[in-house]
Write a protein that holds these residues in place. Structure first.
Motif, PDB file in Angstrom:
ATOM      1  N   MET A   1       0.836  -1.177   0.000  1.00 20.21           N
ATOM      2  CA  MET A   1       0.000   0.000   0.000  1.00 20.21           C
ATOM      3  C   MET A   1       0.879   1.237   0.000  1.00 20.21           C
ATOM      4  N   TYR A   2       0.353   2.272  -0.554  1.00 22.53           N
ATOM      5  CA  TYR A   2       1.117   3.491  -0.736  1.00 22.53           C
ATOM      6  C   TYR A   2       0.782   4.491   0.373  1.00 22.53           C
ATOM      7  N   LYS A   3       1.827   5.098   0.946  1.00 23.53           N
ATOM      8  CA  LYS A   3       1.629   6.077   2.028  1.00 23.53           C
ATOM      9  C   LYS A   3       1.913   7.474   1.497  1.00 23.53           C
ATOM     10  N   LYS A   4       1.086   8.405   1.931  1.00 22.11           N
ATOM     11  CA  LYS A   4       1.316   9.799   1.566  1.00 22.11           C
ATOM     12  C   LYS A   4       2.318  10.402   2.543  1.00 22.11           C
ATOM     13  N   LYS A   5       3.208  11.149   1.986  1.00 15.94           N
ATOM     14  CA  LYS A   5       4.144  11.876   2.837  1.00 15.94           C
ATOM     15  C   LYS A   5       3.643  13.310   2.943  1.00 15.94           C
ATOM     16  N   TYR A   6       3.545  13.767   4.168  1.00 14.63           N
ATOM     17  CA  TYR A   6       3.089  15.128   4.398  1.00 14.63           C
ATOM     18  C   TYR A   6       4.278  16.006   4.737  1.00 14.63           C
ATOM     19  N   LYS A   7       4.257  17.153   4.140  1.00 12.86           N
ATOM     20  CA  LYS A   7       5.316  18.117   4.415  1.00 12.86           C
ATOM     21  C   LYS A   7       5.041  18.727   5.780  1.00 12.86           C
ATOM     22  N   CYS A   8       6.003  18.675   6.647  1.00 15.50           N
ATOM     23  CA  CYS A   8       5.846  19.177   8.008  1.00 15.50           C
ATOM     24  C   CYS A   8       6.540  20.529   8.118  1.00 15.50           C
ATOM     25  N   VAL A   9       5.814  21.522   8.548  1.00 10.18           N
ATOM     26  CA  VAL A   9       6.380  22.851   8.732  1.00 10.18           C
ATOM     27  C   VAL A   9       6.671  23.025  10.206  1.00 10.18           C
ATOM     28  N   ILE A  10       7.916  23.271  10.513  1.00  6.57           N
ATOM     29  CA  ILE A  10       8.310  23.439  11.898  1.00  6.57           C
ATOM     30  C   ILE A  10       8.496  24.922  12.180  1.00  6.57           C
ATOM     31  N   MET A  11       7.730  25.422  13.116  1.00  2.00           N
ATOM     32  CA  MET A  11       7.833  26.825  13.504  1.00  2.00           C
ATOM     33  C   MET A  11       8.884  26.937  14.600  1.00  2.00           C
ATOM     34  N   THR A  12       9.787  27.850  14.426  1.00  2.00           N
ATOM     35  CA  THR A  12      10.795  28.057  15.455  1.00  2.00           C
ATOM     36  C   THR A  12      10.399  29.254  16.299  1.00  2.00           C
ATOM     37  N   GLU A  13      10.816  29.212  17.537  1.00  2.00           N
ATOM     38  CA  GLU A  13      10.530  30.328  18.422  1.00  2.00           C
ATOM     39  C   GLU A  13      11.407  31.501  18.038  1.00  2.00           C
ATOM     40  N   LEU A  14      10.867  32.672  18.232  1.00  2.00           N
ATOM     41  CA  LEU A  14      11.639  33.875  17.981  1.00  2.00           C
ATOM     42  C   LEU A  14      12.649  34.079  19.102  1.00  2.00           C
ATOM     43  N   GLU A  15      13.797  34.585  18.756  1.00  2.00           N
ATOM     44  CA  GLU A  15      14.801  34.933  19.754  1.00  2.00           C
ATOM     45  C   GLU A  15      14.487  36.303  20.348  1.00  2.00           C
ATOM     46  N   ILE A  16      13.800  37.130  19.573  1.00  2.00           N
ATOM     47  CA  ILE A  16      13.464  38.488  19.997  1.00  2.00           C
ATOM     48  C   ILE A  16      12.027  38.488  20.520  1.00  2.00           C
ATOM     49  N   ALA A  17      11.823  39.043  21.704  1.00  2.00           N
ATOM     50  CA  ALA A  17      10.494  39.097  22.308  1.00  2.00           C
ATOM     51  C   ALA A  17       9.577  40.044  21.521  1.00  2.00           C
ATOM     52  N   VAL A  18       8.288  39.760  21.559  1.00  2.00           N
ATOM     53  CA  VAL A  18       7.314  40.537  20.798  1.00  2.00           C
ATOM     54  C   VAL A  18       6.978  41.862  21.493  1.00  2.00           C
ATOM     55  N   ALA A  19       6.957  41.894  22.813  1.00  2.00           N
ATOM     56  CA  ALA A  19       6.592  43.113  23.549  1.00  2.00           C
ATOM     57  C   ALA A  19       7.464  44.321  23.157  1.00  2.00           C
ATOM     58  N   PRO A  20       8.780  44.152  23.040  1.00  2.00           N
ATOM     59  CA  PRO A  20       9.585  45.299  22.603  1.00  2.00           C
ATOM     60  C   PRO A  20       9.244  45.776  21.194  1.00  2.00           C
ATOM     61  N   MET A  21       8.711  44.879  20.365  1.00  2.00           N
ATOM     62  CA  MET A  21       8.315  45.267  19.009  1.00  2.00           C
ATOM     63  C   MET A  21       7.123  46.219  19.049  1.00  2.00           C
ATOM     64  N   HIS A  22       6.197  45.952  19.981  1.00  6.06           N
ATOM     65  CA  HIS A  22       5.076  46.870  20.186  1.00  6.06           C
ATOM     66  C   HIS A  22       5.609  48.246  20.578  1.00  6.06           C
ATOM     67  N   ARG A  23       6.577  48.261  21.503  1.00  7.98           N
ATOM     68  CA  ARG A  23       7.132  49.532  21.974  1.00  7.98           C
ATOM     69  C   ARG A  23       7.874  50.262  20.856  1.00  7.98           C
ATOM     70  N   LEU A  24       8.604  49.526  20.018  1.00 11.13           N
ATOM     71  CA  LEU A  24       9.302  50.158  18.894  1.00 11.13           C
ATOM     72  C   LEU A  24       8.326  50.812  17.928  1.00 11.13           C
ATOM     73  N   CYS A  25       7.245  50.118  17.622  1.00  5.29           N
ATOM     74  CA  CYS A  25       6.237  50.671  16.714  1.00  5.29           C
ATOM     75  C   CYS A  25       5.596  51.916  17.319  1.00  5.29           C
ATOM     76  N   LYS A  26       5.321  51.869  18.608  1.00  2.87           N
ATOM     77  CA  LYS A  26       4.728  53.029  19.280  1.00  2.87           C
ATOM     78  C   LYS A  26       5.729  54.180  19.333  1.00  2.87           C
ATOM     79  N   LYS A  27       7.005  53.861  19.524  1.00  2.00           N
ATOM     80  CA  LYS A  27       8.056  54.872  19.521  1.00  2.00           C
ATOM     81  C   LYS A  27       8.136  55.551  18.151  1.00  2.00           C
ATOM     82  N   ALA A  28       7.817  54.790  17.106  1.00  3.46           N
ATOM     83  CA  ALA A  28       7.819  55.312  15.738  1.00  3.46           C
ATOM     84  C   ALA A  28       6.580  56.139  15.433  1.00  3.46           C
ATOM     85  N   GLY A  29       5.625  56.141  16.380  1.00  2.41           N
ATOM     86  CA  GLY A  29       4.441  56.986  16.208  1.00  2.41           C
ATOM     87  C   GLY A  29       3.118  56.255  16.065  1.00  2.41           C
TER      88      GLY A  29
END
Length: 83
Positions: A1-29
Motif C-alpha cells: 500500500m502506498y503512504k502519503k508523505k506530508y510536508k511538516c512545517v516546523i515553527m521556530t521560536e523567535l529569539e526576539i520578544a514581541v513586547a519590545p516590538m510593540h514599543r518600537l512601533c509606538k516609539k515610531a508613532g
C-alpha cells in the motif's frame, strides 16, 4: 500500500520578544500595533540580526579571532544595512 508523505512545517521560536516590538512601533508613532505586526517585525529584525552576526563572524575570523567584537558588528551592520 502506498503512504502519503506530508510536508511538516516546523515553527521556530523567535529569539526576539514581541513586547519590545510593540514599543518600537509606538516609539515610531503608531497608536496601535497588532500582534501579527509585532511578530512580523520581530522576524524581520531577527533575520537582519543573523545576517549582521554572520558578517561580523567573518570579519573576526579574518582577523584571526574567535570572538566577535563591537567593531566587527559595527562594520558588518554598515555592510548589511548599506550605510
Amino acid at each position: 500500500m502506498y503512504k502519503k508523505k506530508y510536508k511538516c512545517v516546523i515553527m521556530t521560536e523567535l529569539e526576539i520578544a514581541v513586547a519590545p516590538m510593540h514599543r518600537l512601533c509606538k516609539k515610531a508613532g503608531a497608536d496601535r500595533v497588532s500582534e501579527a505586526a509585532a511578530k512580523e517585525l520581530a522576524e524581520a529584525l531577527e533575520e537582519i540580526g543573523v545576517k549582521i552576526a554572520k558578517e561580523a563572524l567573518d570579519f573576526a575570523m579574518h582577523a584571526g579571532r574567535k570572538t566577535i567584537k563591537s567593531e566587527d558588528i559595527e562594520i558588518a551592520a554598515k555592510k548589511v544595512m548599506g550605510r
